[in-house]
Design a protein around this motif. Structure first.
Motif, PDB file in Angstrom:
ATOM      1  N   PHE A   1      51.440  38.744  51.427  1.00 19.91           N
ATOM      2  CA  PHE A   1      51.865  39.799  50.521  1.00 19.91           C
ATOM      3  C   PHE A   1      53.385  39.834  50.372  1.00 19.91           C
ATOM      4  CE2 PHE A   1      53.451  44.227  50.245  1.00 19.91           C
ATOM      5  CZ  PHE A   1      53.120  44.466  48.917  1.00 19.91           C
ATOM      6  N   LEU A   2      54.094  39.643  51.459  1.00 20.50           N
ATOM      7  CA  LEU A   2      55.554  39.781  51.441  1.00 20.50           C
ATOM      8  C   LEU A   2      56.265  38.563  50.864  1.00 20.50           C
ATOM      9  CD1 LEU A   2      56.082  41.480  54.920  1.00 20.50           C
ATOM     10  CD2 LEU A   2      56.295  42.557  52.666  1.00 20.50           C
TER      11      LEU A   2
ATOM     12  N   ALA B   1      49.541  45.652  41.642  1.00 21.43           N
ATOM     13  CA  ALA B   1      48.097  45.405  41.697  1.00 21.43           C
ATOM     14  C   ALA B   1      47.733  44.658  42.979  1.00 21.43           C
ATOM     15  CB  ALA B   1      47.666  44.591  40.474  1.00 21.43           C
ATOM     16  N   TYR B   2      48.544  43.673  43.325  1.00 18.97           N
ATOM     17  CA  TYR B   2      48.361  42.880  44.543  1.00 18.97           C
ATOM     18  C   TYR B   2      48.412  43.780  45.772  1.00 18.97           C
ATOM     19  CZ  TYR B   2      49.272  38.743  47.546  1.00 18.97           C
ATOM     20  OH  TYR B   2      49.207  37.752  48.485  1.00 18.97           O
ATOM     21  N   PHE B   3      49.329  44.743  45.768  1.00 17.65           N
ATOM     22  CA  PHE B   3      49.478  45.676  46.881  1.00 17.65           C
ATOM     23  C   PHE B   3      48.229  46.539  47.050  1.00 17.65           C
ATOM     24  CE2 PHE B   3      50.575  50.128  47.899  1.00 17.65           C
ATOM     25  CZ  PHE B   3      50.969  49.974  49.217  1.00 17.65           C
TER      26      PHE B   3
ATOM     27  N   ALA C   1      41.810  46.937  38.389  1.00 21.27           N
ATOM     28  CA  ALA C   1      42.055  47.494  37.052  1.00 21.27           C
ATOM     29  C   ALA C   1      43.503  47.269  36.617  1.00 21.27           C
ATOM     30  CB  ALA C   1      41.712  48.984  37.032  1.00 21.27           C
ATOM     31  N   LEU C   2      44.452  47.478  37.539  1.00 27.04           N
ATOM     32  CA  LEU C   2      45.858  47.266  37.200  1.00 27.04           C
ATOM     33  C   LEU C   2      46.128  45.794  36.904  1.00 27.04           C
ATOM     34  CD1 LEU C   2      47.656  49.575  39.807  1.00 27.04           C
ATOM     35  CD2 LEU C   2      46.890  50.118  37.489  1.00 27.04           C
ATOM     36  N   TRP C   3      45.502  44.921  37.672  1.00 26.21           N
ATOM     37  CA  TRP C   3      45.622  43.476  37.384  1.00 26.21           C
ATOM     38  C   TRP C   3      45.075  43.154  36.006  1.00 26.21           C
ATOM     39  CZ3 TRP C   3      40.860  40.538  37.412  1.00 26.21           C
ATOM     40  CH2 TRP C   3      41.035  39.186  37.083  1.00 26.21           C
TER      41      TRP C   3
ATOM     42  N   CYS D   1      36.763  41.467  45.623  1.00 23.07           N
ATOM     43  CA  CYS D   1      38.157  41.931  45.660  1.00 23.07           C
ATOM     44  C   CYS D   1      39.049  40.911  46.353  1.00 23.07           C
ATOM     45  CB  CYS D   1      38.256  43.289  46.354  1.00 23.07           C
ATOM     46  SG  CYS D   1      37.578  44.654  45.375  1.00 23.07           S
ATOM     47  N   LEU D   2      38.514  40.232  47.353  1.00 17.64           N
ATOM     48  CA  LEU D   2      39.270  39.163  48.000  1.00 17.64           C
ATOM     49  C   LEU D   2      39.541  38.028  47.011  1.00 17.64           C
ATOM     50  CD1 LEU D   2      40.489  37.865  50.545  1.00 17.64           C
ATOM     51  CD2 LEU D   2      38.194  36.989  51.095  1.00 17.64           C
ATOM     52  N   LEU D   3      38.559  37.698  46.189  1.00 16.50           N
ATOM     53  CA  LEU D   3      38.751  36.649  45.186  1.00 16.50           C
ATOM     54  C   LEU D   3      39.788  37.051  44.137  1.00 16.50           C
ATOM     55  CD1 LEU D   3      35.024  35.549  44.660  1.00 16.50           C
ATOM     56  CD2 LEU D   3      36.788  34.390  46.016  1.00 16.50           C
ATOM     57  N   VAL D   4      39.752  38.314  43.702  1.00 19.62           N
ATOM     58  CA  VAL D   4      40.768  38.791  42.755  1.00 19.62           C
ATOM     59  C   VAL D   4      42.144  38.775  43.410  1.00 19.62           C
ATOM     60  CG1 VAL D   4      41.555  40.751  41.371  1.00 19.62           C
ATOM     61  CG2 VAL D   4      39.125  40.172  41.439  1.00 19.62           C
ATOM     62  N   TRP D   5      42.205  39.181  44.677  1.00 24.26           N
ATOM     63  CA  TRP D   5      43.468  39.127  45.419  1.00 24.26           C
ATOM     64  C   TRP D   5      44.053  37.716  45.400  1.00 24.26           C
ATOM     65  CZ3 TRP D   5      44.140  36.160  49.865  1.00 24.26           C
ATOM     66  CH2 TRP D   5      45.333  36.364  50.569  1.00 24.26           C
TER      67      TRP D   5
END
Length: 401
Positions: A265-266, A286-288, A312-314, A363-367
Motif C-alpha cells: 500500500f505504501l 480506493a486502494y486504501f 465503487a470509488l475505483w 475484493c482482493l482481486l480488485v485490490w
C-alpha cells in the motif's frame, strides 16, 4: 433487472436507502432482544457514565457482551439513551445512512457527471450497507465520515476534515488512517493543528459527566481492550491463507501478511510526482478502502461496506472499463455482496463460502487490479499541475481567507 436499474434514479435510490435501512431497524426490534444487542451496547453505556461507573466489563442488565468502544463514543451516544428502543434504533440507522449518503454525495461532487457517478456508487454499495444496517453497526457512519473528511481535505477546509477523521478515531479508530491523505493537499500545518485540537476536545468531552481520574481509568481500560482484542472472523487475506493454504493461525503469520499488505500500500506513495494528480489520488483512496479490510485480521461481513466502497470509488475512476474490470465488478456483487444472502442455499454458504472466505476473494482481486493500474499510470511531466485529462473543470478548492 435492466428495468429495475432504470427505475432507480438517484433521488429514488437515496429514498430507498433511507426507507430500507430504517425498516430493518423495525425488523430487528420485532425479532427480539438478541437481534438488537449491538444497538443497546452503543446506547446504554451512557447510563454508567451518569452513575460515574465503569462502562467496561459485563453489564447484563443493560446489554450482552463487552463494550469495546471509547468513553467518548459512550458520551456521544447520550441522546439515544433517552429514546425508546425502537425509535432509537430507527434514528441510529437513519443517522448512519445520512452520513454514508452525504459522504458519497460530496466525495463524488467533482466528477464530470456527479449524478451518474453517485448513482452507480450507491448501487454498488447498497447490499453491503444493508448488511451493516441489519447488524445495527456503525460502519456506514465510519465510511461516510471518511469520505466527508477526504472531501473537505480536497477543498482545503481542514477543520471540517479533521472533525470527521477524529470522529472515526473515537468510534472505530482505524478510520482515522484516512487522515494520512493530507499529504496530497495544501495547509498541512493547519490540518495537523486541527487534528490535535479536535482530538483533545473529543477526548475530554466525558469530563462533563465523570471525574478526570475516572476518565483516565476508562481510557486505560479501552487501550487495554484494543491491544488484547480477540481475533474476528478473518474474512480477509488471513482467512484465505488459512483455509486455502493451511497457514497456521499465529500472531507472527498475521504480522507478516499485514506487513506485506502495508508495504504494497505504501510503495505507490514513492511516486511523488503524482501526488497532485487527480486520478492517482482517487485510485490511492480506493486502494486504501480495500486495503483496510482485505488485510484486516478483524474483518467480518458487516465491515465489508468499506471494501466495497473502495470498489465503487475505483469503478468511478474508469472512463472506459475493460471486460476484465466488468468481470471483477460482477464477482464483487455476486460473491462478496450476495454470498451471505438467501439467494444462495445455506448448505453452499456453510460448506463453501464461509469456510473458504469467498467473500474476501473478489475484493482482493480488485485490490490487485487497482495496484496494477496505479503502477501503470504514466508519470506527469509537471508535478505541480494536476495533469489527468479526466479531471473535471470545476475542481477548485474552497479558499478560506
Amino acid at each position: 433487472m435492466q428495468r429495475v436499474l432504470s427505475f432507480l434514479t438517484l433521488p429514488r435510490l437515496v429514498g430507498l436507502y433511507v426507507v430500507l435501512f430504517c425498516a430493518v431497524a423495525l425488523q430487528n426490534y420485532l425479532l427480539g432482544f438478541g437481534n438488537y444487542n449491538n444497538y443497546l451496547m452503543f446506547a446504554r453505556p451512557f447510563h454508567n457514565l451518569l452513575l460515574d461507573k465503569s462502562i467496561y466489563g459485563l453489564h447484563p442488565e443493560l446489554y450482552d457482551d463487552n463494550y469495546k468502544y471509547s468513553p467518548t463514543f459512550a458520551w456521544l451516544m447520550g441522546p439515544f439513551y433517552y429514546l425508546p428502543v425502537l425509535f432509537g434504533m430507527t434514528m441510529w440507522n437513519l443517522l448512519n445512512t445520512v452520513v454514508l449518503l452525504a459522504g458519497v454525495w460530496f466525495y463524488l461532487s467533482d466528477e464530470k457527471d456527479p449524478a451518474q457517478q453517485r448513482r452507480v456508487a450507491l448501487l454498488i454499495i447498497i447490499l453491503e450497507a444493508l448488511i451493516t444496517a441489519q447488524n445495527l453497526q456503525s460502519n456506514n457512519m465510519i465510511v461516510g465520515s471518511m469520505l466527508l473528511g477526504l472531501y473537505f481535505l480536497r477543498r482545503e477546509r481542514v477543520w471540517q476534515a479533521a472533525f470527521f477523521f477524529v470522529l472515526c478515531l473515537f468510534i472505530k479508530f482505524y478510520g482515522v488512517a484516512a487522515a494520512g491523505f493530507f499529504l496530497f493537499y495544501p495547509k498541512k500545518p493547519q490540518f495537523i493543528l486541527a487534528m490535535i485540537v479536535w482530538t483533545v476536545l473529543f477526548a475530554l468531552a466525558p469530563l462533563t459527566l465523570i471525574s478526570p481520574d475516572h476518565l483516565m481509568a476508562e481510557y486505560e481500560e479501552w487501550f487495554r481492550l484494543v491491544v488484547e482484542v480477540k481475533l474476528g472472523l478473518q474474512v480477509s487475506v488471513m482467512g484465505i491463507a488459512e483455509a486455502w493454504f493451511g497457514m497456521s493461525k499465529t500472531d507472527d503469520n498475521y504480522r507478516i501478511i499485514e506487513a506485506i499488505g502495508a508495504t504494497l500500500f505504501l510503495l505507490p506513495f514513492l511516486r511523488f510526482n503524482l501526488w497532485k494528480d487527480w486520478l492517482f489520488q482517487r485510485r490511492m483512496i480506493a486502494y486504501f478502502f480495500l486495503f483496510m479490510i482485505v488485510f484486516n485480521k478483524m474483518a467480518e461481513s458487516p465491515t465489508y461496506v468499506m471494501a466495497v466502497t473502495g470498489v465503487a470509488l475505483w469503478w468511478t475512476t474508469l472512463s472506459e472499463p475493460t471486460r476484465l474490470d466488468q468481470i471483477l465488478l460482477a464477482l464483487v456483487i455476486v460473491f462478496t455482496s450476495l454470498s451471505p444472502t438467501d439467494i444462495f442455499p445455506q448448505v453452499v454458504q456453510k460448506q463453501f463460502f464461509q469456510p473458504y472466505n469467498i467473500k474476501a476473494l473478489p475484493c482482493l482481486l480488485v485490490w490487485a487490479r487497482v495496484q496494477y493500474q496505479i503502477w501503470m499510470q504514466p508519470s506527469n511531466s509537471n508535478p505541480s499541475v494536476i495533469a489527468d485529462s479526466a479531471m473535471p473543470s470545476q475542481y477548485q478548492p474552497d479558499r478560506q481567507h
